[in-house]
Design a protein around this motif. Structure first.
Motif, PDB file in Angstrom:
ATOM      1  N   ARG A  46     -26.750 -17.599  31.943  1.00  0.00           N
ATOM      2  CA  ARG A  46     -27.626 -18.367  32.817  1.00  0.00           C
ATOM      3  C   ARG A  46     -27.664 -19.806  32.324  1.00  0.00           C
ATOM      4  N   TYR A  47     -27.855 -20.738  33.227  1.00  0.00           N
ATOM      5  CA  TYR A  47     -28.010 -22.124  32.800  1.00  0.00           C
ATOM      6  C   TYR A  47     -29.149 -22.776  33.561  1.00  0.00           C
ATOM      7  N   ASP A  48     -29.719 -23.807  32.933  1.00  0.00           N
ATOM      8  CA  ASP A  48     -30.793 -24.584  33.542  1.00  0.00           C
ATOM      9  C   ASP A  48     -30.567 -26.053  33.217  1.00  0.00           C
TER      10      ASP A  48
ATOM     11  N   ARG B 111     -25.774 -36.023  36.150  1.00  0.00           N
ATOM     12  CA  ARG B 111     -26.091 -34.713  36.737  1.00  0.00           C
ATOM     13  C   ARG B 111     -25.065 -34.405  37.807  1.00  0.00           C
TER      14      ARG B 111
ATOM     15  N   ILE C 112     -28.143 -29.623  29.714  1.00  0.00           N
ATOM     16  CA  ILE C 112     -27.913 -28.312  30.310  1.00  0.00           C
ATOM     17  C   ILE C 112     -28.151 -27.273  29.223  1.00  0.00           C
TER      18      ILE C 112
ATOM     19  N   VAL D  78     -32.326 -29.248  32.180  1.00  0.00           N
ATOM     20  CA  VAL D  78     -33.608 -29.437  31.514  1.00  0.00           C
ATOM     21  C   VAL D  78     -33.786 -30.894  31.074  1.00  0.00           C
TER      22      VAL D  78
ATOM     23  N   SER E 160     -28.038 -19.331  22.545  1.00  0.00           N
ATOM     24  CA  SER E 160     -28.346 -20.485  23.384  1.00  0.00           C
ATOM     25  C   SER E 160     -27.481 -21.666  22.981  1.00  0.00           C
TER      26      SER E 160
END
Length: 164
Positions: free
Chosen positions: A66-68, A144, A90, A70, A136
């Motif tokens: 999963r990635y976010d 972006r 990221i 941030v 992580s």
């Protein structure tokens, strides 16, 4: 009725203990030890249109990734800010996975943080956590742009593509 059933089960267990002299316990399936993939390397490369980060993993079940996007990267377990070169960040999580073996020895011999001067968008990479079967990784990027994250098997790998 419930109390009577509990007493009957307790008496049955006590009788079994007296007859055999042992108590057998069965661990639930969720508690059973499971093998998880461990990270052995991080590779980077520039491709037409995107930068690629590859996490090399040992054999084991294919992890979930999963990635976010941030505002800042946070170290797992400590909650401290991870300072990394980049305008944007990221955060990628890989589960189940680790960067250490069962004895606690690191399986990834590389740096915990490094610059990626050969890439166009990704400026730096950091291992931000290796805690409770969650690995992580943080990326510092210039802009972006769309991110694609996926896994490959035989051998296990996590692939992170960041557009230029």
């Amino acid at each position: 009725m419930v109390i009577t059933l509990r007493r009957a089960l307790g008496a049955l267990a006590a009788t079994a203990l007296m007859l055999t002299g042992t108590v057998a316990a069965v661990a639930p399936a969720s508690v059973a030890a499971q093998t998880i993939s461990t990270m052995t390397g991080i590779r980077t490369g520039q491709n037409p249109g995107f930068d690629r980060i590859v996490l090399d993993l040992t054999a084991g079940p294919a992890p979930t990734v999963r990635y976010d996007l941030v505002d800042e990267l946070i170290a797992d377990a400590s909650g401290e800010i991870v300072w990394l070169t980049g305008e944007y960040f990221i955060a990628v999580t890989v589960t189940p996975a680790a960067a250490h073996d069962d004895a606690g020895n690191p399986t990834y011999p590389g740096p915990q943080k490094f610059r990626t001067r050969n890439l166009r968008n990704v400026m730096a990479v950091a291992v931000t956590g290796d805690y409770e079967a969650t690995l992580s990784i943080g990326l510092g990027v210039r802009s972006r742009t769309p991110v694609t994250v996926f896994t490959l098997t035989s051998p296990n790998r996590v692939v992170i593509d960041v557009r230029h």
